[in-house]
Design an enzyme around this catalytic site. Sequence first.
Site: not given
Length: 282
Positions: A85, A142, A244
């Site tokens: 995200d 992911h 980050s």
Amino acid sequence: MTKLHKYLPQRTLSKIVGWLATREWGLLTQWAIRLFIRHYGINMQEAQYPDIGHYPSFNAFFTRYLKRELRPVVEEPRAIASPVDGIISEMGQIKGENLIQAKNHHYTITALLGEDPSRASQFLDGDFFTAYLAPKNYHRIHMPLDGRLIEMIHIPGKLFSVNPASVQTVPRLFARNERAVCLFETENGLMAVILVGAMLVGSINTVWHGTVVPTAEGIAVHNYREKNIKFKRGEEIGHFKMGSTVILLFPKNTIQWNPNCQPKGTICYGENIGTVSLIEVA
């Protein structure tokens, strides 16, 4: 503020914040988490556990899981899934070995991959995708494609902030910050997933290694070719303990980006960000 970064004790500040984030101070921790949620406008209804009382520490809150049904992973066989995200900082073609950091700011694949020309050569004229995870975002990373882990290179470095203001002002930021370069073998060829550290980020963590810690020897290369560590598209491979940046690299002529994905646009993990061009679908 961004001009002061090089004068700040980046690692010391990050260690202090990292230590504080592990403290379990009961009502004080819950109060601080509520302030954080209010300040950043975080939607806790997306969290697997919306109740603030479920999180004994800031780290537990930062690394919260989301409800799986809210982040379906793209199902098309040739699709590339967003690993995170966040906000798309930049994306597109690598010009020779040059990547765009921001307007008028570039850096090289060789520098990003730890000054190793042999690794860099595999991505010349390829494609890249850079996503920024703000403090409000989900912090887990992911897998974009099915793949097998072959190598992880931990490169010590600075801990500049990676927020949009810093990206536009700090030269070669991503090639200077601490980072973990994760190389995967996929049906589409080599793929790099690069986890970039930042100021106040507690740590970089991977599911196969745990917390990635700098060593006195400098660059550390971990070879996993004989380990047969495989991941399916959408599986978790790591997390940050704050916001980050994640960078993807693909070899030349192996992928096409989704035209709906553009710099400054928002993305959710599992969304279709592109298509591979070498896999033959039965």
